[in-house]
Each structure stands twice: as structure tokens, then as C-alpha cells.
Write an enzyme that holds these catalytic residues in place. Structure first.
Site, PDB file in Angstrom:
ATOM      1  CD  GLU A   1      -2.268  -1.624   2.649  1.00 37.40           C
ATOM      2  OE1 GLU A   1      -1.932  -0.943   3.636  1.00 37.40           O
ATOM      3  OE2 GLU A   1      -2.901  -2.698   2.746  1.00 37.40           O
TER       4      GLU A   1
ATOM      5  CG  PHE B   1       1.157   0.632  10.849  1.00 32.19           C
ATOM      6  CD1 PHE B   1       1.788   1.286  11.903  1.00 32.19           C
ATOM      7  CD2 PHE B   1       0.711   1.377   9.777  1.00 32.19           C
ATOM      8  CE1 PHE B   1       1.962   2.663  11.874  1.00 32.19           C
ATOM      9  CE2 PHE B   1       0.881   2.757   9.749  1.00 32.19           C
ATOM     10  CZ  PHE B   1       1.506   3.405  10.800  1.00 32.19           C
TER      11      PHE B   1
ATOM     12  CD  GLU C   1      -3.481  -4.724   4.893  1.00 29.23           C
ATOM     13  OE1 GLU C   1      -4.657  -5.104   4.707  1.00 29.23           O
ATOM     14  OE2 GLU C   1      -3.185  -3.540   5.161  1.00 29.23           O
TER      15      GLU C   1
ATOM     16  CG  HIS D   1      -1.885   1.990  13.482  1.00 27.48           C
ATOM     17  ND1 HIS D   1      -3.217   1.836  13.717  1.00 27.48           N
ATOM     18  CD2 HIS D   1      -1.765   2.240  12.161  1.00 27.48           C
ATOM     19  CE1 HIS D   1      -3.893   2.009  12.583  1.00 27.48           C
ATOM     20  NE2 HIS D   1      -3.036   2.246  11.626  1.00 27.48           N
TER      21      HIS D   1
ATOM     22  CG  ASP E   1      -0.250  -3.059  14.804  1.00 33.95           C
ATOM     23  OD1 ASP E   1      -0.449  -3.162  16.016  1.00 33.95           O
ATOM     24  OD2 ASP E   1       0.669  -2.359  14.320  1.00 33.95           O
ATOM     25  CG  PHE E   2      -2.009  -3.158   8.920  1.00 33.88           C
ATOM     26  CD1 PHE E   2      -2.686  -2.830  10.095  1.00 33.88           C
ATOM     27  CD2 PHE E   2      -1.600  -2.122   8.091  1.00 33.88           C
ATOM     28  CE1 PHE E   2      -2.939  -1.504  10.426  1.00 33.88           C
ATOM     29  CE2 PHE E   2      -1.858  -0.793   8.417  1.00 33.88           C
ATOM     30  CZ  PHE E   2      -2.520  -0.484   9.589  1.00 33.88           C
TER      31      PHE E   2
END
Lengths: 344, 341
Positions: free
Chosen positions: A47, A101, A78, A147, A103-104
Site C-alpha cells: 500500500e 504496520f 493485505e 498500530h 499489526d496488519f
């Protein structure tokens, strides 16, 4: 090639010939650009990787040099683009997927854990997945719970994946080049708070092998094993401890999978006291595994149980006063070291 | 697959019509033979399961043969496929050998994955098979990435992503289709709609018009009778050619039926589908019977052709099973090999 003695945190006097000071973000960009020039199979996708150069501006300039066919902006998908990375890697390309991030990564777990990690084994060694997933970790950016996590332990748990945690610009560049040349899926975690960290990097070509820990500072009373930005925390703590007459050795494994057990165990045998510092959650995390490795390998040499310092086991809070309580600090490491060395 | 030089038993050269008819016969009989190979392979797998000679489970492809065979007949050997947990048919149709397939199913060393993959993970690089996948919809990204690779390398290859109607419930499929459409990738999404997501009719799981989903991405979409290998083949040729020409992805919706349950152990099925329904499909919509009848009606083949094919396929299957049963298990050292390349 070995790192010149000038520490990345110290105010380096004059860079030795052929070395210059750059940021960790620049080191990452250099590694990518050099590998893309060297090998036309290397391409980037994720992204906002092209014109935007990611929110951290780490990739700025790459689309201008390599074009939109090799620096590919994807939708916010993702799982989809990580899966596309797996398919690219299985069919002759060497993709570097950008997960903005860490977290993703949760959104791409099936593609990383069930697909990328297992394809080589499940196919009896016939298919390979030379995929790099670059992503971030680390709190204190005031970005709250979704995040800010450091999820590298999850991937270190999965056979078939390699996990890289650079702590300096020099390591980041050399390790990323190795990651791109590796025939396995590699998770490459960059602490988003370290992109502006400056350090010495040589002009020329070099790579750093996986599974080789780096002794960032030698010492004799105590070993501090630290990963990623926690290496900087450990080095700061070691400087303070020196004032107290405690000589701390700081060791950076640089990769948690493969893990250089031997160097960790040897250091523990020398100093007899060990603290492990990592920004992942402490429970069931990297600190637990490394503590177990050292306990098993150096049990009769230890004067005390291996101590651990990880992130506080809470979702990362937004409010700065709360968030700062969740991550290991030099002060916390110093306190733990004093206790361990009987100086309280 | 179709011989270039066909001569008759008589001395005189064939007329153009006769030659083309002979080619037609040979082509469709070869597809019949492939479908029968899959059918008898799967019957043997069921046997191996029932007689406790096979570890684990298997998801049988019987009834759906026309899809794999019709689609793969439109592909080159170096084109890629990704397959599913119900993947034996795809693997065979793309060119895998029966003996090494059986060996893999029995967890034996000469299996396609050295016994480490099993029924749900057969991969065969030589025939362009990027692997069966035990995560429903799990290969949508891999297939789409392979298509991006083909485009980037300018190789002229295309990719077929096989999946079932159950995969319509997975978000990954839509993420991948979106990117395939944006980037005009040479990938064909082949949905084998066998009416059931495991043990649940898809009417309970899938809202709206299934075909509207790929169409929403602007993907060229066709629907076909998945029991009619001639229809599947014709559609596949169209879609493969347009993908190879660089005209982008396509979606082929094949209406089909699985003759067995979700897997070999799924024997009590009355709570989700009736015996009458199963019997109707087997009697009226069996892809082997449909192609066989057509070949007879056209005068392209007669009983002796089918008898000869069946004899050959049964011998192949028997030899394959014998090979697998006699093959060695992997060396224990294999357990830690191939974790990393």
C-alpha cells in the site's frame, strides 16, 4: 567486513574512509535499490509504496528509478497482495511485500503461515518461496493499540519462516540484502521509531548472514540480549551501568529465526547473569524462548535465573503517559541489572 | 495430444473429412480416457480408505471430472494451475502420473511430495501444478501472483485457479480478483459449483447472484454446464486464448456435482442432500455417460473403443496402486528436511 568501532549511538567523530553516516530508513532504501538494480526479478508491492514512498517515506524515489511495474501500489488488501507475493515468489520472481504496520500482518496470516511457510516442505522441497515481507514494529509513536504492536514472536514460532530484526542502519542494509537473496520467506521487522536513527554504513556492497549474533558491546559482569530498538535501550543502560561499575555485554541476535544460540550461551557462560529485552509481549514471547535457550545451554554457569523484560501485557494505550509505561526503558534495564548483580 | 499423421487401415490416404473426423474422435476419446482415469483413481482411493490402507482422509472428485479435464485440455503444459482439497482430478488432468499420485496419498517416498504433502497438497512443478491447497480459497492469491509473474516475465503463460463454491465465502478471492482486473492479469478463476459447502447447501451460505460477484470487478464471466466436457472445453479455450492475448482475467462458473460426500468418511449424507438427488445426477448428469453417448450418437466411437479404454485405464490404476503399496515410506531423516530451502 566488520563494523568500525564508532557506535551508532555515540557522536561518531570522523567516519573512516569509505564509510558514511546515514539513517536506518536510508539504509533500507539503499538495500532495496541495490538489489533491484542487481536483479530484475526483485519487485516491491504494497500500500502506498510508489509515489507516496510509504507513510514513513522509506521508499521515496524508488518508483522514479524502477517504474510502476516494479514498485506496485496495491489496494488495501493485505491478504490478497501477500498471497500475490507468494505466487510471484513460487514462479520465478523475488517480491518484497510491504505491510505498512506490523499489526496488519494479522490480515495476511493465512498467506504467511499456511501458505508461504509450508509450500517448500509440503511440496517435498520442489517449490520455493523467496518472499520478503517488510513490516514494522514498536510502540511510543502515539498510535494506540492497532498500530503499535511487535508481533515478531508469532512468526519466529513458525517453521519455514525466517525473522529478521535489525537494530542499526548497518545491520538493516546488510540483512535486507541477505533477505532478498534468501530462497525462503523472510519477515523483516523495522522499528518505526528507528527510521531516523543514524549510523555508519560502508559505501560498497556487503551482506550480513542470518543466524549470526552481533556483540554490540563487550562486558564481563552481565549479558543483555536485546533485539531491534531494544538494542539501543540496552546500550544506553550499559553506559549507565558502567558508571556504577557494572560491565554489561550487549548482544543482538539480529535474527530470531535462525537463532545464534551458541553466541548467546557463550556470553552467558562468561558473565553468569543474563537479561533478555524485547519489545514483543513478554508472555510466551521472544524473551521466554531466549531465556530458555540460555538456561538450557548455560545452566551450571548461571548465578541467577535469566531475567526477562518485554512489553507490558496490555493492548498498547494511546495516552503518552500510559503508553510509555508499556515498553522497556534503559532505567528499567538498569534496575533489573542492579538487582541481578546484587547492587540494590 | 492429437496426432498429426493419421492414416486409415486401408491403403488409400484419408480424405480431409475423414482425417478431421479421426482427429475429433481421438481428441474426445483422450478426454474420455482422462475422465475415466480420474473416476477409477477416485474409486480406488475410496477402496484404499475403506480397507484402511490409506492414512487420513481424501476428498473425491468423482462427478466433477469434466471440469478439470475440459479446462486443462485448453492449457499448455507450462501453464499453471492451483488446486484445492478436492484436487486429485486437477493434478491428473494437468499431467501428474497415477503411480506417484497414489504413492503420495499413501505417504510414501516416491510420492510427488515425498509423502509430506498427502492428498490435499499434491504439487508437481513439471506439469505446472503449483499445488493443491487445503485452505478453502487459499490459492486465489498464489494463482493471481503467478499470473502477475507470467505477465511481468512476458512468458505467455496463463494461470487457472480452481476453487469450489465454498470459496465464494472467502474474502481473499475478491481481493485477488480485484487486483487481477486492475492489472489485467492472465488468470482464469474456475468455480466448481457442486452445490455444497462441505455439508451445507450453498443456498444457505451464498447471497445474491454468484455470477454478479466477478462481474462487479469487470471480469469477463461465463457459466457452463460442468458435466459437459465439450462445453467446458469450448469455454476454457475461449477464456485461455483471451488471457494469453493479454485481454485480462476471466471467471468460469461450472455447475457440477460431487458423487461422493465431502470426503471419503462422509457416508451419512441424508441430512443435507437426498439419495434421490444423488441418483439423479449419477444417472442423468454423469460426465462420462454424457460424453460417451454423444460419441456414440455422432458415430465417432463404439463399444469396442470404450472397452479398450477401460481396459487400459484399469491396468494403469492397478499398476499405480501396486507401485504405491510396494513403495518405501520416507526415511525418518526426511522429517526435518525441506523446512528451509
Amino acid at each position: 567486513m566488520s563494523m568500525p568501532s564508532a557506535s551508532s549511538t555515540a557522536s561518531a567523530p570522523q567516519a573512516p574512509a569509505g564509510w558514511r553516516e546515514i539513517t536506518l530508513g536510508q539504509a533500507i532504501r539503499e538495500a532495496l535499490a541495490e538489489e533491484m538494480r542487481r536483479d530484475s526479478r526483485v519487485l516491491l508491492l504494497g500500500e502506498d509504496v510508489a509515489e507516496a514512498g510509504t507513510p514513513f517515506k522509506v521508499l521515496s524515489g524508488l518508483v522514479e528509478e524502477f517504474g510502476a511495474e516494479r514498485v506496485i501500489d496495491t489496494p488495501i488488501s493485505e491478504a490478497g497482495f501477500t498471497g500475490i507475493g507468494v505466487g510471484l515468489a513460487m514462479t520465478g520472481m523475488r517480491p518484497v511485500v510491504d505491510i505498512m504496520f506490523g499489526d496488519f500482518l494479522t490480515l495476511a496470516m493465512d498467506q504467511i503461515v499456511n501458505q508461504a511457510a509450508k509450500v517448500h516442505y509440503m511440496s517435498g522441497g520442489k517449490l520455493k518461496v523467496p518472499l520478503v515481507v517488510r513490516t514494522t514494529l514498536g510502540a511510543t509513536r502515539r498510535s494506540a493499540a492497532q498500530h503499535s504492536q511487535s508481533l515478531h514472536a508469532w512468526f519466529s514460532h513458525i517453521p519455514g519462516l525466517k525473522v529478521v530484526l535489525p537494530s542499526t542502519p548497518y545491520d538493516a542494509k546488510g540483512l535486507l540484502k541477505t533477505a532478498i537473496r534468501d530462497d525462503n520467506p523472510v519477515l523483516f521487522f523495522e522499528d518505526k521509531m528507528m527510521y531516523q536513527l543514524r549510523g555508519l554504513v560502508p559505501e560498497g556492497e556487503y551482506t550480513i548472514p542470518f543466524g549470526v549474533a552481533d556483540i554490540k558491546r563487550e562486558g564481563s559482569d552481565l549479558t543483555i540480549v536485546a533485539t531491534s530498538s531494544m538494542v539501543q535501550v540496552a546500550l544506553a543502560a550499559a553506559t549507565e551501568l558502567e558508571q556504577l561499575g557494572i560491565s554489561a555485554e550487549v548482544i543482538d541476535p539480529r535474527t530470531t529465526s535462525p537463532l545464534d544460540k551458541q553466541t548467546l550461551i557463550e556470553s552467558a557462560k562468561k558473565t553468569s547473569r543474563v537479561i533478555v529485552v524485547d519489545e514483543g509481549y513478554q508472555s510466551y514471547g521472544v524473551t521466554a524462548e531466549i531465556a530458555a535457550v540460555i538456561s538450557e545451554g548455560a545452566f551450571y554457569y548461571l548465578d541467577a535465573p535469566v531475567k526477562r523484560l518485554g512489553a507490558l501485557d496490555v493492548p498498547v494505550p494511546f495516552s503518552p503517559v500510559l503508553e510509555d509505561l508499556t515498553v522497556p526503558t534503559p532505567a528499567a534495564v538498569v534496575e533489573m541489572a542492579k538487582t541481578l548483580c546484587g547492587r540494590v | 495430444m492429437v496426432s498429426e499423421h493419421i492414416t486409415s487401415s486401408e491403403e488409400r490416404p484419408l480424405t480431409r473429412d475423414e482425417a478431421s473426423r479421426a482427429r475429433e474422435r481421438q481428441f474426445w476419446l483422450s478426454l474420455y480416457e482422462q475422465m475415466l482415469t480420474i473416476r477409477l483413481f477416485e474409486e480406488q482411493v475410496n477402496e484404499l480408505y475403506m480397507s484402511a490402507k490409506m492414512p487420513g482422509l481424501a476428498h473425491l472428485y468423482s462427478g466433477e471430472e469434466a471440469v478439470a479435464v475440459g479446462v486443462c485440455a485448453a492449457l499448455r503444459r507450462d501453464d499453471y494451475i492451483t488446486s484445492t482439497h478436492r484436487g486429485h482430478g486437477h493434478c491428473l488432468a494437468k499431467g501428474a502420473a497415477v503411480d506417484r499420485m497414489f504413492a503420495e496419498l499413501l505417504g510414501k517416498q516416491p510420492g510427488y511430495c515425498r509423502g509430506k504433502g498427502g492428498s490435499m497438497h499434491i504439487a508437481d512443478q513439471e506439469s505446472g501444478n503449483l499445488g493443491a491447497n487445503a485452505i478453502v480459497g487459499g490459492s486465489a492469491g498464489i494463482a493471481t501472483g503467478a499470473a502477475l509473474s507470467c505477465k511481468r516475465r512476458g512468458s505467455g503463460q496463463v494461470v487457472v485457479c480452481f476453487f469450489g463454491d465454498g470459496a465464494l465465502g472467502q474474502g481473499l478471492l475478491y481481493e485477488a480478483m480485484n487486483m487481477a482486473a486492475l492489472w489485467q492479469l492472465p488468470v482464469i478463476y474456475v468455480c466448481e459449483n457442486n452445490l455444497y459447502n462441505e455439508y451445507t447447501p450453498n443456498s444457505e451460505t451464498t447471497a445474491g447472484d454468484m455470477l454478479a460477484r466477478p462481474r462487479a470487478f469487470g471480469i469477463h464471466t461465463e457459466e457452463v454446464d460442468g458435466q459437459d466436457v465439450r462445453a467446458v472445453y469450448a469455454a476454457a479455450v475461449r477464456l485461455v486464448e483471451r488471457a494469453r492475448r493479454g485481454e485480462g482475467p476471466a471467471y468460469l462458473h461450472c455447475n457440477t456435482y460431487r458423487f461422493y460426500g465431502h470426503h471419503v468418511g462422509d457416508i451419512q449424507r441424508s441430512y443435507y442432500r437426498s439419495r434421490e438427488e444423488e441418483e439423479w445426477w449419477k444417472a442423468q448428469r454423469d460426465p462420462l455417460k454424457l460424453l460417451g453417448s454423444w460419441l456414440r450418437e455422432q458415430g465417432l466411437a463404439e463399444d469396442s473403443h470404450f472397452a479398450e479404454i477401460e481396459r487400459r485405464v484399469r491396468a494403469l490404476i492397478e499398476a499405480g496402486v501396486r507401485f504405491a503399496l510396494e513403495a518405501p515410506y520416507p526415511d525418518p531423516q526426511e522429517v526435518a528436511q525441506h523446512v528451509y530451502a
